[in-house]
Design a protein around this motif. Structure first.
Motif, short mmCIF file in Angstrom:
data_model
loop_
_atom_site.label_atom_id
_atom_site.label_comp_id
_atom_site.label_asym_id
_atom_site.label_seq_id
_atom_site.Cartn_x
_atom_site.Cartn_y
_atom_site.Cartn_z
N GLN A 74 0.84 -1.21 0.00
CA GLN A 74 0.00 0.00 0.00
C GLN A 74 0.87 1.26 0.00
OE1 GLN A 74 1.58 -1.00 2.49
NE2 GLN A 74 0.33 -1.10 4.32
N ALA A 75 2.17 1.10 -0.28
CA ALA A 75 3.09 2.22 -0.09
C ALA A 75 3.32 3.08 -1.34
CB ALA A 75 4.44 1.70 0.43
N LEU A 101 8.46 -2.08 0.33
CA LEU A 101 9.31 -1.12 1.05
C LEU A 101 10.74 -1.64 1.11
CD1 LEU A 101 6.88 -0.42 3.98
CD2 LEU A 101 7.58 1.22 2.25
N LYS A 102 11.69 -0.72 1.02
CA LYS A 102 13.07 -1.14 0.96
C LYS A 102 13.93 -0.10 1.65
CE LYS A 102 15.70 -3.28 -2.74
NZ LYS A 102 15.81 -3.39 -4.18
N ARG A 103 14.65 -0.48 2.67
CA ARG A 103 15.43 0.51 3.42
C ARG A 103 16.50 1.18 2.56
NH1 ARG A 103 16.02 0.80 8.82
NH2 ARG A 103 18.27 0.53 8.75
N THR A 104 17.03 0.44 1.57
CA THR A 104 18.08 1.04 0.74
C THR A 104 17.50 2.02 -0.29
OG1 THR A 104 17.91 -0.89 -0.68
CG2 THR A 104 19.73 -0.86 0.91
N SER A 106 15.01 4.41 0.31
CA SER A 106 14.67 5.74 0.83
C SER A 106 14.78 5.75 2.35
CB SER A 106 13.23 6.07 0.44
OG SER A 106 12.74 7.15 1.20
N GLU A 107 15.17 6.91 2.90
CA GLU A 107 15.23 7.02 4.37
C GLU A 107 13.81 7.00 4.96
OE1 GLU A 107 16.49 10.86 5.97
OE2 GLU A 107 15.98 11.80 4.06
N TYR A 108 12.79 7.21 4.11
CA TYR A 108 11.40 7.16 4.58
C TYR A 108 10.90 5.72 4.70
CZ TYR A 108 11.32 12.19 3.73
OH TYR A 108 11.57 13.53 3.78
N ASP A 109 11.60 4.78 4.07
CA ASP A 109 11.22 3.36 4.20
C ASP A 109 11.97 2.84 5.43
OD1 ASP A 109 9.98 3.88 1.83
OD2 ASP A 109 10.95 2.30 0.68
N THR A 110 11.32 2.98 6.58
CA THR A 110 12.03 2.72 7.84
C THR A 110 12.27 1.23 8.06
OG1 THR A 110 9.94 2.61 9.01
CG2 THR A 110 11.02 4.76 8.92
#
Ligand SMILES: Cc1ncc(C[n+]2csc(CCOP(=O)(O)OP(=O)(O)O)c2C)c(N)n1
Length: 448
Positions: A74-75, A101-104, A106-110
């Protein structure tokens, strides 16, 4: 230039008027419908959380505050608002944006996600990490009603509720998993939706007691006690409050004013709290809000109807052949039962479900439970066929060893989406199944 084109990060949202935010919601829906018609992807869940995403990124001070989206399908609206709008055309392609979602990325993908129900546990870990290091920020987990029926979500709630930590859970309730949601938690949430009386009554009582003139001020404790005992009468249950969360809701998840006001108030508090938001999966899709139909769409579909433009003339999909064979087998063998974990369509088990509803079990997003449930069936002479995607069966690994293999119970695992799966990316690859199944005592592994 549209309002969306002017948003480079959530900071740009915070200066917009309510009307501009509402126009932004329309821009975002149009952009998602347009871009997904070329890239394909999980459009339904994203369309349902456009206002919710705007409200969260407006009220919370992201990226310092941590938003933890569950599953991640849903992101897309979150990606649109966090500097990735211009890259959306690369969604789900090699070297492009991930569909999850992927941490690498974006910094918004916690927190990386693709499998359901990890958000509350991860968010609680973040909140505990913050407290250990003496830092100041807010943490909010956003989880769907389908995933809330998963054991892992309940473990997270149970651990968080009485922790006294500053943590927020946002329950995005659209009454859908991929298919219509199943189970007792689902029934419970529906009954809350239908009975918001208690919350209205509670705030009325609060106002009356707080504003009572001097001679009546003493009644407040008595009234609060009465309120406490009425709680279970007026709501069909107080599950979240009993688990240690302050419950807010149900709130219309498409009403930006209500969302902004609620999150502003809730952000300022500092004990476990749960905000129950009601949304419509697929909201704004031109052909109507059909939750399951628009859960995911293929690349190259008509944005107005969702229909695939070039229909493949290739051989039928494995899943279709499997589903047909399973239904035929069900006719021959009355001892066969089929188990799915919230994915009757994806696993091809729907024809069996229609033909033999008494021998078909959708256990919800609960793969581990599904495996142990199958083991229970096998002890009674039923032959269970557990049909779960390779990647999601990883959730049931201990159950396979402890409840099936060690007890030598005859359970068949039909694992769909084995091997490289392409667009869905790393979280959905069925790469480990041969290795993890071959190492289980007594397991016979066959691959067509
Ligand atoms: C462990 C696991 N099992 C199954 C899935 C497949 N799956 C992806 S989304 C989804 C439904 C999630 O429902 P909900 O949490 O209500 O979110 P919604 O799609 O309604 O936004 C399922 C079953 C998954 N991602 N992870």
């Amino acid at each position: 230039m549209s309002i969306l084109e002017g948003i480079n990060s959530p900071a740009d949202l915070r200066g917009l008027s309510r009307d501009e935010l509402r126009t932004l919601a329309q821009d975002m829906r149009s952009r998602l419908i347009d871009v997904c018609s070329r890239t394909g992807g999980h459009i339904g869940a994203g369309l349902g959380v456009v206002e919710l995403t705007i409200a969260l990124h407006t009220v919370f001070e992201t990226p310092k505050d941590q938003l933890v989206w569950d599953v991640g399908h849903q992101a897309y609206p979150h990606k649109l608002l966090t500097g990735r709008n211009s890259e959306m055309e690369s969604l789900r392609q090699e070297s492009g944006l991930s569909g999850f979602l992927k941490r690498t990325e974006s910094e918004y993908d916690t927190f990386g996600a693709g499998h359901a129900a990890t958000a509350i546990s991860a968010a609680l870990g973040m909140a505990a990490g913050r407290d250990v290091l003496g830092e100041q920020f807010k943490v909010a987990a956003i989880i769907g009603d389908g995933s809330m029926g998963s054991g892992l979500a309940y473990e997270g709630l149970n651990n968080a509720g009485h922790s006294d930590r500053d943590i927020i859970v946002v329950l995005n309730d659209n009454e859908m998993s991929i298919a219509p949601n199943v189970g007792a938690m689902h029934k419970y949430l529906t009954s809350i939706q239908r009975n918001p009386l208690y919350n209205r009554l509670r705030s009325r009582i609060g106002e009356l007691v707080d504003n009572a003139p001097a001679p009546f001020a003493g009644v407040s404790t008595l009234v609060r006690k009465w309120e406490e005992s009425m709680k279970s009468l007026l709501t069909p249950g107080v599950l979240f409050e009993e688990l240690g969360f302050r419950y807010f809701g149900p709130i219309d998840g498409h009403d930006l004013d209500a969302l902004l006001e609620t999150f502003t108030a809730v952000r300022a508090m500092n004990t476990p709290r749960l905000v129950h938001v009601i949304t419509k999966k697929g909201k704004g899709f031109p052909a109507g809000d059909h939750g399951e139909k628009w859960h995911a769409l293929p690349p190259g579909h008509d944005p107005a109807t969702g229909k695939q433009l070039a229909v493949s003339t290739a051989n039928p999909a494995y899943t279709t052949v499997y589903g047909k064979g399973l239904a035929e087998l069900g006719e021959e063998r009355k001892d066969i039962a089929v188990i799915t974990a919230a994915m009757p369509t994806g696993t091809g088990t729907s024809p069996f479900a229609t033909a033999f509803p008494d021998r078909f079990f959708d256990v919800g997003i609960a793969e581990g439970h599904g495996v142990t449930f199958a083991a229970g069936l096998a002890t009674r002479g039923v032959r269970p066929i557990v049909t779960i995607y390779s990647t999601f069966l990883q959730r049931g690994y201990d159950n396979i060893i402890h409840d099936v293999a060690l007890q030598k119970l005859p359970v068949v695992f039909a694992m769909d989406r084995a091997g490289l799966v392409g667009e869905d990316g790393a979280t959905h690859m069925g790469l480990y199944d041969i290795a993890y199944m071959l190492s289980v005592p007594g397991m016979t592994v066959a691959a067509p």
